[in-house]
Design a protein around this motif. Structure first.
Motif, PDB file in Angstrom:
ATOM      1  N   CYS A 235       0.812  -1.236   0.127  1.00 46.34           N
ATOM      2  CA  CYS A 235       0.163  -0.010   0.020  1.00 46.34           C
ATOM      3  C   CYS A 235       0.783   1.376   0.002  1.00 46.34           C
ATOM      4  O   CYS A 235       2.257   1.112   0.217  1.00 46.34           O
ATOM      5  N   GLU A 240      -5.433  -2.316   2.421  1.00 47.72           N
ATOM      6  CA  GLU A 240      -6.669  -2.509   2.177  1.00 47.72           C
ATOM      7  C   GLU A 240      -7.123  -3.892   2.904  1.00 47.72           C
ATOM      8  O   GLU A 240      -8.241  -3.949   3.380  1.00 47.72           O
ATOM      9  N   VAL A 309      -2.404  -6.265  -4.557  1.00 49.44           N
ATOM     10  CA  VAL A 309      -3.588  -6.042  -4.402  1.00 49.44           C
ATOM     11  C   VAL A 309      -4.259  -4.893  -5.831  1.00 49.44           C
ATOM     12  O   VAL A 309      -3.328  -4.035  -6.215  1.00 49.44           O
ATOM     13  N   ASP A 310      -4.921  -5.566  -6.500  1.00 43.57           N
ATOM     14  CA  ASP A 310      -5.461  -4.652  -7.486  1.00 43.57           C
ATOM     15  C   ASP A 310      -6.936  -3.985  -7.004  1.00 43.57           C
ATOM     16  O   ASP A 310      -7.731  -4.813  -6.757  1.00 43.57           O
ATOM     17  N   ARG A 311      -7.096  -2.746  -7.095  1.00 42.81           N
ATOM     18  CA  ARG A 311      -8.069  -1.885  -6.740  1.00 42.81           C
ATOM     19  C   ARG A 311      -8.925  -1.396  -7.714  1.00 42.81           C
ATOM     20  O   ARG A 311      -8.425  -1.031  -9.066  1.00 42.81           O
ATOM     21  N   SER A 313     -11.792   1.723  -8.448  1.00 37.10           N
ATOM     22  CA  SER A 313     -12.517   2.670  -7.838  1.00 37.10           C
ATOM     23  C   SER A 313     -13.534   3.174  -8.571  1.00 37.10           C
ATOM     24  O   SER A 313     -13.994   2.704  -9.714  1.00 37.10           O
ATOM     25  N   ILE A 320     -12.398   3.344  -3.260  1.00 33.77           N
ATOM     26  CA  ILE A 320     -12.316   2.088  -3.571  1.00 33.77           C
ATOM     27  C   ILE A 320     -13.662   1.131  -3.225  1.00 33.77           C
ATOM     28  O   ILE A 320     -14.119   1.083  -2.251  1.00 33.77           O
ATOM     29  N   CYS A 323     -11.586  -5.107  -4.570  1.00 33.59           N
ATOM     30  CA  CYS A 323     -10.318  -5.316  -4.866  1.00 33.59           C
ATOM     31  C   CYS A 323     -10.091  -6.787  -5.070  1.00 33.59           C
ATOM     32  O   CYS A 323     -10.829  -7.540  -4.434  1.00 33.59           O
ATOM     33  N   SER A 342     -11.175 -11.935  -3.446  1.00 28.09           N
ATOM     34  CA  SER A 342     -11.882 -10.964  -4.012  1.00 28.09           C
ATOM     35  C   SER A 342     -12.906 -10.252  -3.007  1.00 28.09           C
ATOM     36  O   SER A 342     -13.504 -11.148  -2.466  1.00 28.09           O
TER      37      SER A 342
END
Length: 370
Positions: A235, A240, A309-311, A313, A320, A323, A342
């Protein structure tokens, strides 16, 4: 993570600072793997190792023997070059080395009652810290140069910890996190947050490092359990996700970012939240908690890391809304697993096992280079 009982093939396991590589120490030597592909990048057959720590993706590896061979003393730290296959430097101590941590400026060595901080380039001792007895080498370290902290236990009777600024070589603060002694802890990669678990293992607490204040508490369960590892997702601000592995064989997933955002919304919009202090309001918040059952055999030590981590938005705001996290787990009976987790801001959760393989049977490449 070292000091695993001898009945298991893996003696220690670690990821490098950005989780792109991971290493295991065995009775025969140590192995380094690529986290993305699972490819065996490097293998050295020298004897048993209790500590193998990497410096990002460089050729420098810090290794400590398990003491099963005379040449591999647990009191000797070897800085090893995987490209040349030679020892660059060795540091000898009076007692066993229990943990080693590194970044591009600092080398930290933990003994049972002392911690040494070195300049990693010159190996000059910068500071020596007298500590309470710490037989398990419990510690946390953030590799970021802007927020480089070391956390070590401050007591053997309660769950308090000391936070040192390793770059400025000064004590930052002391945090009273639990009533019972600490079992494990982890700092976020940017050094902003620290998560802790006590030997009781029922509560996970997260503190904001800059102010030494509690940000959140999560209840793992009602019955005691040994927490083997904690990991924040990578992060730049608030992580997250926080995950924990335990002796039950389950992985506990806490969507930290969503929980904090929802708590803030309830406080700003509700009369009760506006008049109650943070500590009381925290106790009233429901635990955001998801479980990956049977990720490891019960009682087998495990080490988990959130690799990425893929966020996603909201298109009309920066909030967010969901994620996906890549969770890697090493179990000390010799296996690697990777899950996709997920989560969304409605507290919905799903997971899928993407790959699993035996770390002890991976075939080496003909020309292994890190």
């Amino acid at each position: 993570m070292a000091n695993q009982p001898s009945s298991y093939p893996i003696l220690c396991a670690s990821f490098n600072q950005d989780a792109s590589l991971f290493a295991i120490g065995t009775r025969d030597g140590f192995r380094i793997f690529d986290s993305n592909s699972g490819r065996l990048c490097y293998e050295r057959v020298l004897g048993a190792f209790n500590i193998v720590e990497m410096l990002f993706s460089s050729n420098l590896v810090a290794i400590v023997g398990a003491g099963e061979q005379p040449s591999l003393s647990p009191r000797r730290l070897c800085l090893f070059n995987t490209m040349s296959g030679n020892a660059l430097r060795e540091l000898n101590f009076l007692t066993s080395i229990l943990a080693v941590r590194m970044n591009r400026k600092r080398l930290v060595v933990l003994l049972q009652d002392k911690t040494y901080i070195y300049d990693i380039n010159s190996l000059t001792i910068l500071d020596t810290i007298d500590t309470v007895p710490n037989s398990k080498g419990t510690c946390a370290f953030s590799p970021s140069l802007d927020g480089c902290f070391l956390a070590i236990p401050a007591s053997i009777t309660k769950g308090s910890l000391l936070l040192y600024n390793v770059m400025e070589l000064q004590l930052h603060c002391e945090i009273d996190a639990h009533r019972a002694p600490l079992a494990t802890m982890v700092l976020s990669s940017n050094g902003m947050y620290i998560a802790t678990a006590s030997e009781q293992g029922t509560m996970i607490r997260v503190h904001l490092v800059s102010e030494a204040t509690k940000s959140y508490s999560f209840r793992r369960g009602s019955y005691p359990s040994t927490i083997f590892s904690l990991s924040f997702g990578p992060c730049s601000q608030v992580p997250e996700i926080l995950v924990a592995t335990s002796s039950s064989g389950s992985v506990h997933v806490f969507p930290l970012g969503f929980a904090i955002n929802q708590r803030s919304s309830r406080r700003s919009g509700g009369f009760l939240g506006s008049i109650m202090p943070d500590s009381i309001s925290d106790a009233l918040d429901p635990a955001h908690h998801h479980i990956v059952h049977n990720a490891a055999p019960a009682g087998i030590k495990s080490y988990a890391v959130i690799r990425k981590v893929d966020r996603v938005s909201n298109t009309s705001s920066s909030e967010i809304v969901s994620c996906q996290a890549t969770l890697a787990i090493i179990t000390y009976n010799g296996y690697f697993q990777e899950y996709t987790l997920s989560l969304n801001n409605h507290n919905e959760f799903s997971r899928s096992l993407d790959r699993e393989f035996n770390l002890m049977t991976v075939i080496t490449d003909n020309d292994i280079r890190l």
